[in-house]
Scaffold this active site. Structure first.
Site, PDB file in Angstrom:
ATOM      1  N   LYS A  81       0.837  -1.194   0.000  1.00  0.00           N
ATOM      2  CA  LYS A  81       0.000   0.000   0.000  1.00  0.00           C
ATOM      3  C   LYS A  81       0.877   1.251   0.000  1.00  0.00           C
ATOM      4  O   LYS A  81       1.894   1.302   0.717  1.00  0.00           O
ATOM      5  CB  LYS A  81      -0.887  -0.019   1.249  1.00  0.00           C
ATOM      6  CG  LYS A  81      -1.873   1.119   1.379  1.00  0.00           C
ATOM      7  CD  LYS A  81      -2.681   0.938   2.667  1.00  0.00           C
ATOM      8  CE  LYS A  81      -3.721   1.994   2.876  1.00  0.00           C
ATOM      9  NZ  LYS A  81      -4.487   1.774   4.137  1.00  0.00           N
ATOM     10  N   SER A 156      -9.246   1.749   3.200  1.00  0.00           N
ATOM     11  CA  SER A 156      -8.335   2.509   2.368  1.00  0.00           C
ATOM     12  C   SER A 156      -7.308   1.653   1.635  1.00  0.00           C
ATOM     13  O   SER A 156      -6.585   2.147   0.771  1.00  0.00           O
ATOM     14  CB  SER A 156      -7.603   3.548   3.229  1.00  0.00           C
ATOM     15  OG  SER A 156      -6.858   2.923   4.257  1.00  0.00           O
ATOM     16  N   SER A 180      -9.651  -0.899   7.285  1.00  0.00           N
ATOM     17  CA  SER A 180      -9.052  -0.623   5.986  1.00  0.00           C
ATOM     18  C   SER A 180      -8.320  -1.782   5.318  1.00  0.00           C
ATOM     19  O   SER A 180      -7.963  -1.668   4.147  1.00  0.00           O
ATOM     20  CB  SER A 180      -8.099   0.575   6.095  1.00  0.00           C
ATOM     21  OG  SER A 180      -8.833   1.759   6.253  1.00  0.00           O
TER      22      SER A 180
END
Length: 474
Positions: A81, A156, A180
């Site tokens: 990420k 996210s 997330s």
């Protein structure tokens, strides 16, 4: 037998590692298969924001040349990420304010992956400043769900989940302060773990997991099976003497016979916000699979859930907005609509005063204690991940059993356990008629991450990942 490029990328991380170990595939062959999958699918999914095929090949060739000191992840193609520092790769946190920012060193967890022999494919998309359950930003645009391009993979860690679900990556790292890694796993039919904060070093995550986010947040592994998530968790967990919340708790394998002495508490909703019929069916099926495996699964719901959620809201929403004010002041015109949406939600409650913040902090410790006392009888929980499966881009409310359910309310099922600082794993179980996956959540008490993983593994083996149609080569 795994023979072609399609079979290579569809294989689990464990299977890919075994192929390299026994000499049936080289690291470069694995890398090439993933490069081809990325080049084929990333243009329509938009999961990866920094990918360079030649840089991947260089890593693979170097690992193939290594004859000794091979790590447990030797040759495994992985993604990270783009809020987790990865040396030489973009780490922009989805914001034009950080356009072009490149990490100069690895986060602790990324360094552990490299030391174990992983090949870093690239970094994945996220919403601006990570404050949304949908992955979209002005910098790189929106990420699409590989099961339906008109739907979101969540946020996210949505880019990370989409890359793994589409077999562009064998596994990777996300982060979770309000669901997330778990919500994107649920939306994309993969597995994930939000660890107990401190089990995986948070050093190198942006923004830093400090203040209340040291309780709410954690870097977590994501993959297509719980066995692979467990493998990654073991590789990245451990004590970091420079991380003030890091805990010297070593990985502990749990025996199934011992776990069966623990009762599993099962609930379908919190009595305030409903879930879809398909979500209830997935929970029923998961409970049945655990009973068939010899577990006692009984109705139980902690009485503290709504109180935990209210405190999560104070820390994540209100404190989160306060944390970002210095960074965005004078740059409001550069903010993406999805981050402006978060700020507008936070503005309704306003900033926390010092007395209110102090009271909330003390209340959180007391409430966590009350919840853990309740969990003495049910140290494992089985519950939904969200009210709904993957939603259409921009969708913000749904009608469930004649009740309108709004955006943040629908995601409350993950938020409780961030406030509790408890480990929680997600496993794909159900399907909608149109093919959208539905996950379930298995929760354990703080520092008992291995228990959550072991129970989740039983559910995963009964159901598990099924690839989207677009993933396979024609």
């Amino acid at each position: 037998m795994i023979t072609g490029m399609s079979e290579l990328v569809l294989a689990s991380a464990g299977q890919q590692l075994e192929l390299v170990r026994v000499g049936k595939a080289s690291v470069l062959e694995l890398a090439e298969a993933h490069i081809r999958q990325i080049e084929r699918l990333n243009p329509v999914i938009n999961a990866l924001v920094d990918f360079d095929a030649e840089r991947v090949r260089e890593q693979a060739r170097a690992l193939d040349a290594r004859k000794d000191s091979r790590g447990v992840l030797h040759g495994l193609p992985m993604t990270i990420k783009s809020s987790i520092s990865t040396a030489g790769y973009l780490c922009e946190i989805g914001s034009t304010i950080h356009r072009g920012d490149v990490s100069t060193e690895d986060a602790a967890a990324v360094a552990s992956l490299r030391a174990a022999g992983a090949v870093i494919l690239g970094t994945s998309n996220c919403p601006e400043f990570l404050m949304a359950y949908e992955t979209d930003n002005l910098l790189h645009g929106r990420t699409n769900n590989p099961y339906d391009l008109e739907r979101s993979p969540g946020g996210s860690s949505g880019g990370e989940a989409a890359a793994i679900a589409a077999c562009m990556s064998a596994g990777g790292l996300g982060s979770d302060s309000g669901g997330s890694v778990r919500l994107p796993a649920h939306f994309t039919g993969i597995c994930a773990l939000k660890p107990t904060p401190g089990r995986v070093p948070g050093r190198g995550h942006l923004p830093p997991c400090v203040g209340p986010f040291s309780i709410l947040g954690a870097i977590g592994p994501m993959a297509r099976s719980i066995a692979d998530v467990t493998l990654l968790f073991e590789a990245i967990s451990g004590y970091d003497a420079t991380d003030p919340i890091s805990t010297p708790v070593a990985f502990r394998k749990r025996e199934l016979a011992d776990l069966k002495e623990m009762r599993i508490g099962y609930f379908e909703d919190d009595g305030l916000v409903g879930v879809t019929r398909e979500t209830r069916n997935a929970l029923h099926d998961s409970a049945a699979a655990l009973r068939d495996a010899g577990f006692r699964v009984e109705p139980f719901r902690p009485r503290t859930l709504e109180l935990l959620r209210k405190l999560w809201w104070k820390f994540f929403v209100q404190c989160g907005a306060m944390f970002y004010q210095p960074a965005i002041r004078g740059k409001e015109s550069q903010l993406s609509p999805i981050f402006r949406e978060f700020l507008s939600i936070a503005e309704k409650d306003g900033p926390l005063g010092s007395a209110e913040l102090l009271d909330a902090w003390a209340e959180l410790d007391l409430l966590r204690g009350k919840t853990l006392i309740e969990m003495e009888s049910y140290p494992i929980l089985l519950c939904p991940v969200a009210s709904v499966p993957a939603f259409r881009h921009g969708e913000r409310s749904w009608v469930i059993d004649s009740q309108r359910v709004d955006y943040l309310d629908a995601m409350r099922f993950t938020q409780w356990f961030n406030a509790l600082a408890a480990p929680a794993a997600v496993v794909p179980v159900g399907r909608l008629p149109e093919g959208l996956p539905i996950g379930v959540q298995i929760v354990a008490r703080p520092y008992e991450d291995e228990i959550a993983l072991a129970v989740a593994d039983i559910v995963d083996k009964a159901f598990g990942y099924r690839p989207p149609v677009m993933v396979q080569y024609s």
